[in-house]
Design an enzyme around this catalytic site. Structure first.
Site, PDB file in Angstrom:
ATOM      1  N   CYS A  95      62.730  20.053  45.553  1.00  0.00           N
ATOM      2  CA  CYS A  95      61.357  20.255  45.004  1.00  0.00           C
ATOM      3  C   CYS A  95      61.569  21.599  44.396  1.00  0.00           C
ATOM      4  O   CYS A  95      62.258  21.774  43.556  1.00  0.00           O
ATOM      5  CB  CYS A  95      60.163  20.094  45.722  1.00  0.00           C
ATOM      6  SG  CYS A  95      58.713  19.653  44.751  1.00  0.00           S
ATOM      7  N   HIS A 105      60.324  15.279  48.376  1.00  0.00           N
ATOM      8  CA  HIS A 105      60.489  15.631  49.586  1.00  0.00           C
ATOM      9  C   HIS A 105      61.248  14.906  50.784  1.00  0.00           C
ATOM     10  O   HIS A 105      60.409  14.183  51.394  1.00  0.00           O
ATOM     11  CB  HIS A 105      59.002  16.206  50.112  1.00  0.00           C
ATOM     12  CG  HIS A 105      58.558  17.480  49.641  1.00  0.00           C
ATOM     13  ND1 HIS A 105      58.397  18.628  50.215  1.00  0.00           N
ATOM     14  CD2 HIS A 105      57.715  17.620  48.419  1.00  0.00           C
ATOM     15  CE1 HIS A 105      58.050  19.556  49.195  1.00  0.00           C
ATOM     16  NE2 HIS A 105      57.507  19.069  48.181  1.00  0.00           N
ATOM     17  N   GLU A 129      62.094  15.441  53.544  1.00  0.00           N
ATOM     18  CA  GLU A 129      61.893  15.762  54.916  1.00  0.00           C
ATOM     19  C   GLU A 129      60.491  15.182  55.350  1.00  0.00           C
ATOM     20  O   GLU A 129      60.169  15.197  56.434  1.00  0.00           O
ATOM     21  CB  GLU A 129      61.824  17.324  55.176  1.00  0.00           C
ATOM     22  CG  GLU A 129      60.525  18.011  54.788  1.00  0.00           C
ATOM     23  CD  GLU A 129      60.501  18.231  53.110  1.00  0.00           C
ATOM     24  OE1 GLU A 129      61.415  17.352  52.395  1.00  0.00           O
ATOM     25  OE2 GLU A 129      59.568  18.929  52.783  1.00  0.00           O
TER      26      GLU A 129
HETATM   27  N1  GLN Z   1      54.951  22.941  41.985  1.00  0.00           N
HETATM   28  C1  GLN Z   1      56.001  23.607  42.854  1.00  0.00           C
HETATM   29  C2  GLN Z   1      56.636  24.626  42.189  1.00  0.00           C
HETATM   30  O1  GLN Z   1      56.576  24.637  40.976  1.00  0.00           O
HETATM   31  C3  GLN Z   1      56.969  22.766  43.616  1.00  0.00           C
HETATM   32  C4  GLN Z   1      56.051  21.703  44.394  1.00  0.00           C
HETATM   33  C5  GLN Z   1      56.929  21.393  45.664  1.00  0.00           C
HETATM   34  O2  GLN Z   1      57.875  22.072  46.197  1.00  0.00           O
HETATM   35  N2  GLN Z   1      56.314  20.609  46.403  1.00  0.00           N
HETATM   36  O3  GLN Z   1      57.544  25.470  42.607  1.00  0.00           O
END
Ligand code: GLN
Length: 167
Positions: free
Chosen positions: A58, A142, A144
């Protein structure tokens, strides 16, 4: 997740803590904050110089892209599924496996473009959500947050492969 798989995992907050590690996970969170703090502590340069396998999930995927640390040949768009209320879960098909993988997408990024070296390991609606480029694995979700350890196991496979190359 890594500890469950029998790995000794430590937190990295400063550049010198990268020394001697066999692999690095850059987790989810907030990429703008990550970049600001990494610059402040010199962790951006240290991560660029880190030569081991890296798993970015992410926000971790965002910071590894062309527009941030430039480690993976990807163009990633932040928050591209919408705001927090547009967070969702979906079943993904993992390359080479029949059992679906549950993906938890939290204000997730979307891959807009991937270079020729990038291999797609899972897609959602024909868009790549899990990718590999050499020693880098990146996920827009994610891995995890479920009980499924397969993404981390794949990462550990890369860690083992690289350790053999270096040995
Ligand atoms: N929206 C976050 C970003 O722009 C990422 C979100 C996440 O890691 N769950 O960094």
């Amino acid at each position: 997740m890594l500890r469950r798989l029998g790995v000794r995992a430590v937190e990295v907050r400063k550049p010198e803590q990268l020394e001697g590690l066999d692999g690095l996970v850059i987790p989810g969170g907030e990429s703008t904050t990550f970049m600001r703090l990494m610059r402040l502590y010199g962790l951006d340069e240290a991560v660029r110089e880190f030569s081991g396998p890296v798993l970015g999930t992410c926000a971790g995927m965002i910071v590894l892209d062309r527009n941030h640390l430039g480690a993976v040949d990807l163009d990633v768009d932040r928050n591209a599924y919408g705001r927090q209320v547009a967070s969702f879960e979906a079943d993904l098909t993992l390359a080479g496996e029949s059992e679906p993988l549950r993906g938890v997408f939290i204000r997730a990024p979307r891959v807009r473009e991937a270079g020729p070296e990038v291999e797609v390991l899972a897609e959602l609606d024909r868009e790549p959500v899990l990718l590999r480029q050499g020693r880098f694995i990146v996920a827009s979700f994610h891995p995890e947050l479920t009980e499924d350890t397969r993404v981390h196991e794949r990462f550990l496979d890369v860690v083992r492969e690289e350790a053999n190359v270096r040995a």
